[in-house]
Design an enzyme around this catalytic site. Sequence first.
Site, PDB file in Angstrom:
ATOM      1  N   ARG A 107       0.858  -1.195   0.000  1.00  0.00           N
ATOM      2  CA  ARG A 107       0.000   0.000   0.000  1.00  0.00           C
ATOM      3  C   ARG A 107       0.887   1.235   0.000  1.00  0.00           C
ATOM      4  O   ARG A 107       1.781   1.367   0.815  1.00  0.00           O
ATOM      5  CB  ARG A 107      -0.866   0.048   1.259  1.00  0.00           C
ATOM      6  CG  ARG A 107      -1.927  -0.992   1.296  1.00  0.00           C
ATOM      7  CD  ARG A 107      -3.006  -0.661   2.295  1.00  0.00           C
ATOM      8  NE  ARG A 107      -2.546  -0.162   3.575  1.00  0.00           N
ATOM      9  CZ  ARG A 107      -3.344   0.185   4.558  1.00  0.00           C
ATOM     10  NH1 ARG A 107      -4.661   0.116   4.393  1.00  0.00           N
ATOM     11  NH2 ARG A 107      -2.881   0.609   5.709  1.00  0.00           N
ATOM     12  N   THR A 111      -1.179   7.506  -0.317  1.00  0.00           N
ATOM     13  CA  THR A 111      -2.514   7.400  -0.935  1.00  0.00           C
ATOM     14  C   THR A 111      -3.282   6.174  -0.426  1.00  0.00           C
ATOM     15  O   THR A 111      -4.489   6.097  -0.611  1.00  0.00           O
ATOM     16  CB  THR A 111      -2.390   7.268  -2.466  1.00  0.00           C
ATOM     17  OG1 THR A 111      -1.708   6.033  -2.751  1.00  0.00           O
ATOM     18  CG2 THR A 111      -1.610   8.427  -3.068  1.00  0.00           C
ATOM     19  N   ASP A 203       0.364  -4.109  12.213  1.00  0.00           N
ATOM     20  CA  ASP A 203       0.816  -4.473  10.870  1.00  0.00           C
ATOM     21  C   ASP A 203       1.065  -5.989  10.817  1.00  0.00           C
ATOM     22  O   ASP A 203       2.009  -6.495  11.419  1.00  0.00           O
ATOM     23  CB  ASP A 203       2.102  -3.700  10.529  1.00  0.00           C
ATOM     24  CG  ASP A 203       2.487  -3.891   9.074  1.00  0.00           C
ATOM     25  OD1 ASP A 203       2.634  -5.050   8.642  1.00  0.00           O
ATOM     26  OD2 ASP A 203       2.618  -2.880   8.361  1.00  0.00           O
ATOM     27  N   ASP A 206       4.552  -7.182   9.460  1.00  0.00           N
ATOM     28  CA  ASP A 206       5.643  -6.950  10.418  1.00  0.00           C
ATOM     29  C   ASP A 206       5.576  -7.953  11.569  1.00  0.00           C
ATOM     30  O   ASP A 206       6.599  -8.474  12.023  1.00  0.00           O
ATOM     31  CB  ASP A 206       5.566  -5.522  10.983  1.00  0.00           C
ATOM     32  CG  ASP A 206       6.074  -4.493   9.981  1.00  0.00           C
ATOM     33  OD1 ASP A 206       6.718  -4.895   8.989  1.00  0.00           O
ATOM     34  OD2 ASP A 206       5.822  -3.296  10.190  1.00  0.00           O
TER      35      ASP A 206
HETATM   36  C1  PRP Z   1      -1.359  -5.009   4.204  1.00  0.00           C
HETATM   37  C2  PRP Z   1      -2.217  -6.258   4.258  1.00  0.00           C
HETATM   38  C3  PRP Z   1      -2.987  -6.169   2.983  1.00  0.00           C
HETATM   39  C4  PRP Z   1      -3.221  -4.689   2.844  1.00  0.00           C
HETATM   40  C5  PRP Z   1      -4.626  -4.381   3.307  1.00  0.00           C
HETATM   41  O1  PRP Z   1      -0.274  -5.202   3.388  1.00  0.00           O
HETATM   42  O2  PRP Z   1      -1.477  -7.436   4.368  1.00  0.00           O
HETATM   43  O3  PRP Z   1      -2.319  -6.682   1.857  1.00  0.00           O
HETATM   44  O4  PRP Z   1      -2.270  -4.043   3.698  1.00  0.00           O
HETATM   45  O5  PRP Z   1      -4.914  -3.071   3.111  1.00  0.00           O
HETATM   46  P1  PRP Z   1      -6.023  -2.565   2.091  1.00  0.00           P
HETATM   47  O6  PRP Z   1      -7.230  -3.409   2.303  1.00  0.00           O
HETATM   48  O7  PRP Z   1      -6.228  -1.134   2.520  1.00  0.00           O
HETATM   49  O8  PRP Z   1      -5.473  -2.664   0.694  1.00  0.00           O
HETATM   50  P2  PRP Z   1       0.885  -4.110   3.242  1.00  0.00           P
HETATM   51  O9  PRP Z   1       0.586  -3.188   2.115  1.00  0.00           O
HETATM   52  O10 PRP Z   1       1.157  -3.476   4.573  1.00  0.00           O
HETATM   53  O11 PRP Z   1       2.106  -4.986   2.760  1.00  0.00           O
HETATM   54  P3  PRP Z   1       2.902  -6.146   3.545  1.00  0.00           P
HETATM   55  O12 PRP Z   1       1.973  -7.324   3.673  1.00  0.00           O
HETATM   56  O13 PRP Z   1       4.044  -6.433   2.627  1.00  0.00           O
HETATM   57  O14 PRP Z   1       3.346  -5.622   4.878  1.00  0.00           O
HETATM   58  N1  URA Z   2      -2.501  -3.747   6.930  1.00  0.00           N
HETATM   59  C1  URA Z   2      -2.184  -4.251   8.157  1.00  0.00           C
HETATM   60  O1  URA Z   2      -1.242  -5.058   8.283  1.00  0.00           O
HETATM   61  N2  URA Z   2      -2.909  -3.866   9.194  1.00  0.00           N
HETATM   62  C2  URA Z   2      -3.932  -2.984   9.086  1.00  0.00           C
HETATM   63  O2  URA Z   2      -4.573  -2.678  10.112  1.00  0.00           O
HETATM   64  C3  URA Z   2      -4.246  -2.480   7.816  1.00  0.00           C
HETATM   65  C4  URA Z   2      -3.519  -2.878   6.758  1.00  0.00           C
END
Ligand code: PRP
Ligand code: URA
Length: 212
Positions: A107, A111, A203, A206
């Site tokens: 994400r 934005t 997160d 993480d």
């Molecule tokens: C997180 C999560 C989803 C997304 C959800 O991933 O694992 O993929 O955010 O958010 P949304 O519904 O608003 O799109 P992130 O972008 O943090 O990436 P990561 O899994 O690599 O940490």
């Molecule tokens: N992605 C995450 O990992 N946690 C949230 O709460 C939203 C997006």
Amino acid sequence: MEKFDNVVIFNHPLINHKIAHLRDKNTSMKEFRELIEEITTLMTFECLREVPTVEIEVETPLEKCTQRVVKDNSVVIVPILRAGLGMVNGIHVLFPTARVGHIGMYRDEETFEPCEYYCKLPDGIEDKVVVVVDPMLATGGSACDAISLLKKRGCKDIKFMAVIGAPEGVEKVAKAHPDVTVFVSTLDRGLNENCYILPGLGDAGDRLFGTK
Ligand code: PRP
Ligand code: URA
């Protein structure tokens, strides 16, 4: 939240018990990973209730009978990277031969729009039951884009599975993809100004991989 025919919210005491520990900021990375896997396995029972089966003959110590078993190579798991990776083993426990496709999305920090950076899907995915997995369904942007990408590749039978959903995200996916059933363990209150789910669990990527 509005009611949707294509949304299943589990709200099951056994799953909620595990989610309570998952949310706890003191839960270790190891426990967090195990809980995500266990919750995924519990959800898979319902999510893949209509998985294709075939008839086989079995000989018990007493007589022959016909039984139905899961059709081999009928399911493909598609985790959205990174956090979706944490759910893959939870399905593999039940479907050890399921192939895995990967969709990489992050994400944008300003934005909150998803950006695709990787896609590798198994051949023949268009004829399989495709289970897209990501623990967090926040704005719904990542899930919607991943599902659209799979549809462009010809997939017709797609399910989406998340551990925690925000009403905004659940609604967005349910409306954009009425042919896709969205399975969510629990529905949280909403999103904060950074589009994190509240109360949520922080997160997920993480916490699964120890990157913060
Ligand atoms: C997180 C999560 C989803 C997304 C959800 O991933 O694992 O993929 O955010 O958010 P949304 O519904 O608003 O799109 P992130 O972008 O943090 O990436 P990561 O899994 O690599 O940490
Ligand atoms: N992605 C995450 O990992 N946690 C949230 O709460 C939203 C997006």
